[in-house]
Design a protein around this motif. Sequence first.
Motif, PDB file in Angstrom:
ATOM      1  N   ALA A  75      78.998  95.370  69.054  1.00  0.00           N
ATOM      2  CA  ALA A  75      78.809  94.688  67.771  1.00  0.00           C
ATOM      3  C   ALA A  75      78.721  93.185  68.017  1.00  0.00           C
ATOM      4  N   VAL A  76      77.821  92.530  67.318  1.00  0.00           N
ATOM      5  CA  VAL A  76      77.753  91.075  67.358  1.00  0.00           C
ATOM      6  C   VAL A  76      79.071  90.542  66.816  1.00  0.00           C
ATOM      7  N   SER A  77      79.677  89.575  67.491  1.00  0.00           N
ATOM      8  CA  SER A  77      81.013  89.143  67.086  1.00  0.00           C
ATOM      9  C   SER A  77      81.230  87.651  67.343  1.00  0.00           C
ATOM     10  N   HIS A  78      82.422  87.192  66.953  1.00  0.00           N
ATOM     11  CA  HIS A  78      82.873  85.828  67.201  1.00  0.00           C
ATOM     12  C   HIS A  78      81.851  84.792  66.699  1.00  0.00           C
ATOM     13  N   ALA A  79      81.548  83.774  67.507  1.00  0.00           N
ATOM     14  CA  ALA A  79      80.665  82.698  67.032  1.00  0.00           C
ATOM     15  C   ALA A  79      79.286  83.217  66.660  1.00  0.00           C
ATOM     16  N   SER A  80      78.799  84.235  67.378  1.00  0.00           N
ATOM     17  CA  SER A  80      77.481  84.794  67.063  1.00  0.00           C
ATOM     18  C   SER A  80      77.491  85.469  65.693  1.00  0.00           C
ATOM     19  N   ALA A  81      78.575  86.152  65.371  1.00  0.00           N
ATOM     20  CA  ALA A  81      78.681  86.793  64.062  1.00  0.00           C
ATOM     21  C   ALA A  81      78.846  85.760  62.945  1.00  0.00           C
ATOM     22  N   VAL A  82      79.529  84.659  63.246  1.00  0.00           N
ATOM     23  CA  VAL A  82      79.654  83.580  62.257  1.00  0.00           C
ATOM     24  C   VAL A  82      78.271  83.121  61.816  1.00  0.00           C
ATOM     25  N   LEU A  83      77.389  82.870  62.784  1.00  0.00           N
ATOM     26  CA  LEU A  83      76.032  82.442  62.458  1.00  0.00           C
ATOM     27  C   LEU A  83      75.234  83.569  61.810  1.00  0.00           C
ATOM     28  N   TRP A  84      75.468  84.794  62.243  1.00  0.00           N
ATOM     29  CA  TRP A  84      74.749  85.938  61.675  1.00  0.00           C
ATOM     30  C   TRP A  84      74.972  86.020  60.167  1.00  0.00           C
ATOM     31  N   TRP A  85      76.241  85.814  59.747  1.00  0.00           N
ATOM     32  CA  TRP A  85      76.557  85.884  58.318  1.00  0.00           C
ATOM     33  C   TRP A  85      76.132  84.633  57.561  1.00  0.00           C
ATOM     34  N   GLY A  86      75.748  83.583  58.281  1.00  0.00           N
ATOM     35  CA  GLY A  86      75.310  82.353  57.623  1.00  0.00           C
ATOM     36  C   GLY A  86      76.393  81.319  57.445  1.00  0.00           C
ATOM     37  N   ALA A  87      77.563  81.555  58.027  1.00  0.00           N
ATOM     38  CA  ALA A  87      78.662  80.599  57.907  1.00  0.00           C
ATOM     39  C   ALA A  87      78.423  79.393  58.817  1.00  0.00           C
ATOM     40  N   PRO A  88      79.036  78.252  58.499  1.00  0.00           N
ATOM     41  CA  PRO A  88      78.829  77.048  59.297  1.00  0.00           C
ATOM     42  C   PRO A  88      79.658  77.056  60.575  1.00  0.00           C
ATOM     43  N   LEU A  89      79.066  76.578  61.654  1.00  0.00           N
ATOM     44  CA  LEU A  89      79.791  76.349  62.897  1.00  0.00           C
ATOM     45  C   LEU A  89      79.860  74.838  63.100  1.00  0.00           C
ATOM     46  N   VAL A  90      81.001  74.271  62.814  1.00  0.00           N
ATOM     47  CA  VAL A  90      81.183  72.825  62.864  1.00  0.00           C
ATOM     48  C   VAL A  90      81.685  72.406  64.237  1.00  0.00           C
ATOM     49  N   SER A  91      80.981  71.472  64.858  1.00  0.00           N
ATOM     50  CA  SER A  91      81.368  70.916  66.159  1.00  0.00           C
ATOM     51  C   SER A  91      81.409  71.971  67.264  1.00  0.00           C
ATOM     52  N   VAL A  92      80.671  73.051  67.076  1.00  0.00           N
ATOM     53  CA  VAL A  92      80.609  74.113  68.083  1.00  0.00           C
ATOM     54  C   VAL A  92      79.151  74.492  68.286  1.00  0.00           C
ATOM     55  N   ARG A  93      78.730  74.563  69.551  1.00  0.00           N
ATOM     56  CA  ARG A  93      77.369  74.960  69.870  1.00  0.00           C
ATOM     57  C   ARG A  93      77.412  76.170  70.801  1.00  0.00           C
ATOM     58  N   LEU A 153      88.865  76.780  60.308  1.00  0.00           N
ATOM     59  CA  LEU A 153      89.197  76.646  58.890  1.00  0.00           C
ATOM     60  C   LEU A 153      87.933  76.537  58.049  1.00  0.00           C
ATOM     61  N   CYS A 154      86.906  75.868  58.572  1.00  0.00           N
ATOM     62  CA  CYS A 154      85.627  75.785  57.858  1.00  0.00           C
ATOM     63  C   CYS A 154      85.023  77.176  57.689  1.00  0.00           C
ATOM     64  N   VAL A 155      85.132  77.998  58.727  1.00  0.00           N
ATOM     65  CA  VAL A 155      84.621  79.373  58.659  1.00  0.00           C
ATOM     66  C   VAL A 155      85.402  80.173  57.619  1.00  0.00           C
ATOM     67  N   LEU A 156      86.717  80.084  57.652  1.00  0.00           N
ATOM     68  CA  LEU A 156      87.559  80.812  56.700  1.00  0.00           C
ATOM     69  C   LEU A 156      87.227  80.420  55.266  1.00  0.00           C
ATOM     70  N   ASP A 157      87.175  79.122  55.011  1.00  0.00           N
ATOM     71  CA  ASP A 157      86.881  78.651  53.658  1.00  0.00           C
ATOM     72  C   ASP A 157      85.525  79.151  53.184  1.00  0.00           C
ATOM     73  N   TRP A 158      84.535  79.148  54.092  1.00  0.00           N
ATOM     74  CA  TRP A 158      83.184  79.570  53.711  1.00  0.00           C
ATOM     75  C   TRP A 158      83.161  81.038  53.309  1.00  0.00           C
ATOM     76  N   PHE A 159      83.772  81.902  54.114  1.00  0.00           N
ATOM     77  CA  PHE A 159      83.783  83.332  53.789  1.00  0.00           C
ATOM     78  C   PHE A 159      84.513  83.591  52.476  1.00  0.00           C
TER      79      PHE A 159
END
Length: 317
Positions: A75-93, A153-159
């Motif tokens: 399963a796509v997970s972690h940072a890749s899943a964050v982007l998959w759902w459209g959530a922001p990844l702040v200061s992480v590439r 925290l940005c990811v949590l707030d977004w979801f």
Amino acid sequence: MVMELVDPDGILLRRDVISAGYDDKALRRQVVGGALRRIRHGAYCLASLWECSTQERRHLLLVKAVCRQYDEDVAVSHASAVLWWGAPLVSVRPEAVHLTHLDGEAGRHQAGIVHHRGACLVNDVSRVADHWVTSPTRTALDSCLTLPRPSALCVLDWFLHEGLTTTDELRQRAIGMGRWPGSLPLMHLLALTDHRAESPGETLTRLLIHESNLPDPVSQLDITGTDGRWLARADFAWPNKMALLEFDGLRKLTSDLRDGETALDAVVREKRREDRLREAGWLVIRITWDDVVRHPARTIERIRAFLAMADARPVAG
């Protein structure tokens, strides 16, 4: 032709080319000719699509290529899943694609892929576009274990803001992750979430204030005048001090534009809105992304001085 094998996402796998009766020379001609771009071992993408894509979109193209190369046990997970759902990844590439193995195995090491082994319950995965992806709740919690605290925290707030999970769902699932590596501060981080946050900038501002031992403000407070008429909704407010803090992000000048409105119109509208608030007796301070991210110490001192000024005002009446 090789190009007719490109899927709707713009991805082409070498194995499909070979299965269709073509050879590597046919692939190479398309790469040299500029039609295809090799994005990982055995995977290609339409060059035109790759060149016009953002960094986030390129990562998702890589994710989809990897998913097609794997069986159904990941399963796509972690940072890749964050982007998959459209959530922001702040200061992480994210450079590598993150996969969690549903069979509990870690998987062999491969360049460009981070393999995770973690127990997945039935509700931990979702089927999206013919691929398994960790659910919003699981994705948000995984981000807490692997991302820097502000980013998580940005990811949590977004979801939460998008309604894809709830605080109760997060806390219930977090209980089962209590012995996982890095899970110790998980509950503390969940306690800092706020579903009312409308942007990563607001989340980072709230965290900055909280960690600076300043009074915690109220988020998204509706402000009314003495006549009861609604004036505005403030990003942050200290009602007992009649003090407001507004985070000025690009969203207010772009995606929040009204029909037929230009960025200049939005600036004028915001100015008039602030004038009404001041006339109603509120003090207003504005900060930007640059203030929060690049000059946090200076920004905290500004806010501290601002609140001191609010406290020093004569009491009306």
